[in-house]
Design an enzyme around this catalytic site. Sequence first.
Site, short mmCIF file in Angstrom:
data_model
loop_
_atom_site.label_atom_id
_atom_site.label_comp_id
_atom_site.label_asym_id
_atom_site.label_seq_id
_atom_site.Cartn_x
_atom_site.Cartn_y
_atom_site.Cartn_z
N ASN A 1 0.88 -1.18 0.00
CA ASN A 1 0.00 0.00 0.00
C ASN A 1 0.92 1.22 0.00
O ASN A 1 1.48 1.57 1.03
CB ASN A 1 -0.89 -0.02 1.25
CG ASN A 1 -1.68 1.26 1.41
OD1 ASN A 1 -1.80 2.05 0.48
ND2 ASN A 1 -2.24 1.47 2.61
N GLY B 1 2.01 2.16 10.72
CA GLY B 1 2.91 3.30 10.56
C GLY B 1 3.57 3.72 11.87
O GLY B 1 4.19 4.78 11.95
N SER C 1 3.20 -2.26 10.40
CA SER C 1 4.63 -2.25 10.67
C SER C 1 5.33 -3.57 10.36
O SER C 1 6.24 -3.99 11.09
CB SER C 1 4.89 -1.81 12.12
OG SER C 1 4.44 -0.46 12.30
N LYS D 1 0.20 4.21 -0.21
CA LYS D 1 -0.43 5.42 0.37
C LYS D 1 -0.17 6.61 -0.55
O LYS D 1 -0.07 6.43 -1.78
CB LYS D 1 0.08 5.67 1.79
CG LYS D 1 0.01 4.42 2.66
CD LYS D 1 0.10 4.72 4.12
CE LYS D 1 0.28 3.43 4.90
NZ LYS D 1 -0.01 3.56 6.30
N GLU E 1 -7.05 4.41 7.86
CA GLU E 1 -6.85 5.85 7.58
C GLU E 1 -8.10 6.44 6.93
O GLU E 1 -8.44 7.61 7.16
CB GLU E 1 -5.59 6.05 6.71
CG GLU E 1 -4.33 5.80 7.53
CD GLU E 1 -3.09 5.42 6.74
OE1 GLU E 1 -3.09 5.55 5.49
OE2 GLU E 1 -2.12 4.96 7.37
N HIS F 1 -9.66 0.83 4.86
CA HIS F 1 -8.38 1.07 5.55
C HIS F 1 -8.63 2.00 6.73
O HIS F 1 -9.44 2.92 6.65
CB HIS F 1 -7.37 1.70 4.58
CG HIS F 1 -5.98 1.70 5.12
ND1 HIS F 1 -5.55 2.64 6.03
CD2 HIS F 1 -4.93 0.87 4.90
CE1 HIS F 1 -4.29 2.37 6.35
NE2 HIS F 1 -3.89 1.32 5.68
N GLU G 1 -5.56 -5.36 10.47
CA GLU G 1 -4.61 -4.27 10.64
C GLU G 1 -4.91 -3.51 11.92
O GLU G 1 -5.71 -2.57 11.93
CB GLU G 1 -4.71 -3.30 9.46
CG GLU G 1 -4.32 -3.89 8.12
CD GLU G 1 -3.67 -2.85 7.22
OE1 GLU G 1 -2.61 -3.12 6.69
OE2 GLU G 1 -4.22 -1.74 7.08
#
Length: 237
Positions: A10, A166, A198, A12, A97, A95, A160
């Site tokens: 990903n 991150g 991570s 991003k 985010e 996701h 996740e």
Amino acid sequence: MARARLVAGNWKMHGSRASNRALLDALLKELPVQGVESAVCVPFPYLAQAGERLTGTALHLGAQNVSEHAQGAYTGEVSAAMLAELGCRYVIVGHSERRQLYGEGDAQVAAKFAAVQKAGMTPILCVGETLAEREAGKTEAVVGRQLEAVRFESGVLAYEPVWAIGTGRNASAEQAQEVHSFLRQRVPAQTTILYGGSVKPQNAAAIFAMPDVDGGLIGGASLVAKDFLDIVKAART
Ligand code: PEP
């Protein structure tokens, strides 16, 4: 039938035409890795560039988001049909985010999940708890609710934990396995379940060795060719 193993990057909101070209060239020098599917989920503006480079290769193309609507007056949005036309095989939905920064709720994620499947692509559904939810003992309730919302019959599932994304703080292999085993009981037997949060070359093998972990969804480390390739290799059975 054995479950497919998959490592998906990903990217991003990173990249440029020049850096994408260099990264994809470096990845394609060593892919495929036998027994592991691989994919990169790139920013919308670079899907065409990446799609052209990846045509006929073993590295699959994916997107990071999609509109739940088929078409219409939705300024700035991108439909599933557009992504399919550009050659995407995978689309990340839900996701953390998107959930946290853009307010996407379970119903919207479910509509996106359905839109991806209707367009003939495979959704990668992300589920995961925040640190506060984990500490309150709500991990299973949260990921169970997020999974149930989409009525998952096929697709790829990615666990996740939000606190691991991150942050450099990955879930331990045992923590990942515990949640994967919970999720495994709620999806069809052949479902590929990825761990994300991570993952690095140094921790990938231990996490991927867990019986219910079938690969990874990789953020930061997917931007470095050697790291991503080492992670793909760590997913070999
Ligand atoms: C992700 O964005 O899905 C992710 C897992 O990021 P990172 O690997 O950087 O934690």
